[in-house]
Design an enzyme around this catalytic site. Structure first.
Site, PDB file in Angstrom:
ATOM      1  CE1 TYR A 140     -16.324  22.051 -10.188  1.00 19.56           C
ATOM      2  CE2 TYR A 140     -14.300  21.155 -11.066  1.00 19.56           C
ATOM      3  CZ  TYR A 140     -15.245  21.207 -10.071  1.00 19.56           C
ATOM      4  OH  TYR A 140     -15.104  20.409  -8.958  1.00 19.56           O
ATOM      5  CE  LYS A 197     -26.599   9.806  -8.672  1.00 20.25           C
ATOM      6  NZ  LYS A 197     -26.524   8.657  -7.753  1.00 20.25           N
ATOM      7  CG  ASP A 229     -24.197   7.124  -5.905  1.00 22.88           C
ATOM      8  OD1 ASP A 229     -23.854   6.704  -7.032  1.00 22.88           O
ATOM      9  OD2 ASP A 229     -25.383   7.123  -5.521  1.00 22.88           O
ATOM     10  CG  ASP A 253     -11.980  18.692  -8.303  1.00 22.56           C
ATOM     11  OD1 ASP A 253     -10.899  18.418  -7.744  1.00 22.56           O
ATOM     12  OD2 ASP A 253     -12.521  19.805  -8.205  1.00 22.56           O
ATOM     13  CG  ASP A 257      -8.673  15.698  -4.099  1.00 25.78           C
ATOM     14  OD1 ASP A 257      -7.725  15.615  -4.895  1.00 25.78           O
ATOM     15  OD2 ASP A 257      -9.153  16.779  -3.723  1.00 25.78           O
TER      16      ASP A 257
END
Length: 367
Positions: A140, A197, A229, A253, A257
């Site tokens: 970001y 990852k 994942d 992020d 959620d």
């Protein structure tokens, strides 16, 4: 009498409604606990774009930095989807985090027993997860842009314009957030999961190296690693096995959620964004601005009210007041009060479906 200055930036959509609810709860709590709160309301996000042409003004940022804490509603909406990316409401979020030096985002995912029926998972057991998300680094904030390419893909298709966003992390950025993860784990169930990852990304491999270097300092904490994942699958398969998750900006992020939804409703989840000790933190609900229900009374104010409790606990050290709000929310749920988002598929006729205002009043009545 102790006095604190709170910057209130309601934002867009349902933001003004839920922040108004939280402010009312804070006022009632302060009155009962013997301290004073002074609120300074400022525009932010889309509302600030409409008024000033930018999502975060220097004046608003200065007010936030000079406050004891900041309470934020939600930002954004379709109305501002086509404005220049440099002044999108979301850009304001990135700028306020950077401007206030907020590098650690705490997102608790706690499932209240009364809301188990609202979870999309069957036969769900208790969920109590703390996600520690790095907030000012990663993709970001990395280098980004577009460039023309003359390359041809193997099937003969011209590449054309290439867009890129760079994931970049420093040793310092990773070290300070992983240390926080270890510290929070020590105060909970002493289990830390690092999500990355590392099978693909060099930055993720450095996350693992730094975590391994810090492990000897926290011998009482069990550490494990999950690729993002796999972590997203395990949050569904075995959510009760997680304690503290520490991860990068973009992974945090997304996973926060997901964790929020499996607890029953994202409308129940608070969050805190913190920087160096002694500097003001920013507190906000995890949910978005939900412009489709703005003004209808359907907004669930509990996530913002619980964010206000975090504000009292983490920034003001008013622990008794924070406990009072959290206990009042538990009582409201136990007494059967529900906004539509946490009703689930329940057919219990004893439940009381209420709007934003009535839910707020019910919390205040139980302080």
């Amino acid at each position: 009498m102790k006095s604190y200055n709170i910057a209130v930036i309601a934002g867009d959509g349902i933001g003004p409604e839920v922040t108004s609810s939280a402010v009312e709860v804070l006022k009632a709590t302060a009155s009962k606990c013997g301290f004073e709160l002074n609120f300074d309301e400022r525009l932010f996000g889309g509302a600030s774009i409409d008024a000033y042409g930018e999502p975060l003004t220097e004046e608003t940022l200065a007010v936030c930095k000079a406050s004891d804490a900041v309470l934020l509603g939600a930002v954004g909406g379709p109305k501002w989807d086509k404005v220049d990316p440099s002044i999108r409401p979301e850009k304001g979020l990135l700028n306020i985090r950077k401007g206030m030096g907020l590098y650690s985002n705490l997102r608790p995912a706690l499932m209240f027993e009364e809301l188990a029926a609202a979870s999309p998972l069957k036969n769900i057991s208790a969920i109590d997860i703390l996600i520690v998300r790095e907030l000012t680094g990663g993709i970001y904030f990395g280098e980004r842009g577009r460039k023309e390419s003359d390359e041809i893909l193997p099937d003969g298709t011209p590449k054309g314009i290439v867009a890129y966003d760079v994931e970049s992390y420093s040793v310092g950025e990773i070290t300070r957030i992983v240390r926080q993860g270890f510290t929070y784990a020590q105060g909970r169930n002493k289990k830390l999961t690092v999500v990355d990852k590392a099978n693909v990304l060099e930055s993720s491999r450095m996350w693992r190296e730094i975590t391994e270097s810090l492990k000897p300092e926290y011998p009482d904490v069990e550490v494990d690693y999950l690729y993002v994942d796999n972590a997203s699958m395990q949050l569904i398969a075995r959510p009760s096995s997680f304690d503290v998750i520490v991860t990068s900006n973009i992974f945090g992020d997304i996973l926060s959620d997901e964790a929020g939804q499996i607890t029953g409703s994202i409308g129940m989840l608070p969050s805190a964004s913190l920087g160096a000790p002694g500097t003001p933190g920013l507190y906000e609900p995890v949910h978005g601005s939900a412009p489709d229900i703005a003004g209808t009374g359907k907004a669930n104010p509990l996530a913002t009210i619980l964010s206000a409790a975090m504000l009292l606990r983490w920034s003001l050290n008013e622990v008794k007041a924070a406990d009072m709000i959290e206990n009042a929310v538990r009582k409201v749920l136990a007494d059967g009060y529900r906004t539509v988002d946490i009703l689930g598929n329940s057919s219990d006729s004893s439940l009381k479906v209420v709007d934003t205002t009535k839910m707020t009043e019910a919390v205040i009545a139980r302080l």
